[in-house]
Design an enzyme around this catalytic site. Structure first.
Site, mmCIF file in Angstrom:
data_model
loop_
_atom_site.group_PDB
_atom_site.id
_atom_site.type_symbol
_atom_site.label_atom_id
_atom_site.label_comp_id
_atom_site.label_asym_id
_atom_site.label_seq_id
_atom_site.Cartn_x
_atom_site.Cartn_y
_atom_site.Cartn_z
ATOM 1 N N HIS A 1 4.129 7.077 3.877
ATOM 2 C CA HIS A 1 5.040 5.958 3.654
ATOM 3 C C HIS A 1 4.557 5.060 2.526
ATOM 4 O O HIS A 1 3.412 5.158 2.092
ATOM 5 C CB HIS A 1 5.242 5.133 4.939
ATOM 6 N N GLN B 1 -3.866 3.774 1.443
ATOM 7 C CA GLN B 1 -4.250 3.780 2.846
ATOM 8 C C GLN B 1 -4.280 5.227 3.322
ATOM 9 O O GLN B 1 -3.355 5.989 3.075
ATOM 10 C CB GLN B 1 -3.232 2.981 3.648
ATOM 11 N N GLU C 1 7.438 0.800 5.044
ATOM 12 C CA GLU C 1 6.851 -0.179 5.955
ATOM 13 C C GLU C 1 6.978 -1.540 5.279
ATOM 14 O O GLU C 1 6.571 -1.691 4.125
ATOM 15 C CB GLU C 1 5.375 0.156 6.198
ATOM 16 N N GLU D 1 -6.885 3.958 10.449
ATOM 17 C CA GLU D 1 -6.555 3.818 9.038
ATOM 18 C C GLU D 1 -7.726 3.280 8.241
ATOM 19 O O GLU D 1 -8.515 2.480 8.738
ATOM 20 C CB GLU D 1 -5.318 2.929 8.845
ATOM 21 N N HIS E 1 0.823 -1.201 0.000
ATOM 22 C CA HIS E 1 0.000 0.000 0.000
ATOM 23 C C HIS E 1 0.862 1.258 0.000
ATOM 24 O O HIS E 1 2.059 1.204 0.277
ATOM 25 C CB HIS E 1 -0.986 0.032 1.185
#
Ligand code: CO
Length: 138
Positions: free
Chosen positions: A78, A54, A128, A43, A7
């Site tokens: 991110h 996201q 991530e 989220e 994502h």
């Protein structure tokens, strides 16, 4: 090592407003919405092809996302890379001397195992690592 982009995460100040925007403008729908207390965020996951967008909003002023919004405003927060084995990936990065945010994996949204890699030493991108839980009910 990388299986794909899992994502892309956007830091937003108001989750409902951002969800509405992404539905009206981009035609994206929320597949999952949850609070991740560990990260001080709520989220929303909006599937987009094989990956997802996201939207993340802080649930507490102490959360790192709250500090991010204060410093930089809304925007790209991110990118999540999918890996088969997050522990092995951390081991490899540690051996290469890459700065990590998380030395050990933790539970992310949907029960996935996740770990963050520091943007310092990665050309400014917060990454991530996501090892999917494989549990469709999670
Ligand atoms: Co994420």
């Amino acid at each position: 090592m990388l299986e794909g982009i899992e994502h892309v995460a956007l830091a937003v100040s108001d989750l409902d407003v951002a969800i509405r925007h992404h539905r009206e403008v981009w035609g994206l729908e929320v597949a999952r919405r949850e609070r991740v207390e560990d990260q001080g965020i709520e989220e929303a996951t909006l599937p987009l092809g094989a990956a997802a967008l996201q939207l993340i909003a802080p649930t507490s002023p102490a959360s790192t996302v709250a500090r991010f919004l204060e410093r930089r405003g809304e925007g790209l927060h991110h990118v999540a890379y999918e890996v088969a084995d997050v522990r092995a990936a951390l081991e490899r990065l540690r051996a290469l001397g890459v700065a990590l945010v998380d030395e050990e994996p933790r539970r992310g949204g949907g029960g996935d195992l996740v770990a963050f890699v520091h943007p310092r030493g990665n050309h400014g991108l917060l990454v991530e690592l996501v090892q999917r839980s494989g549990d469709p009910s999670a």
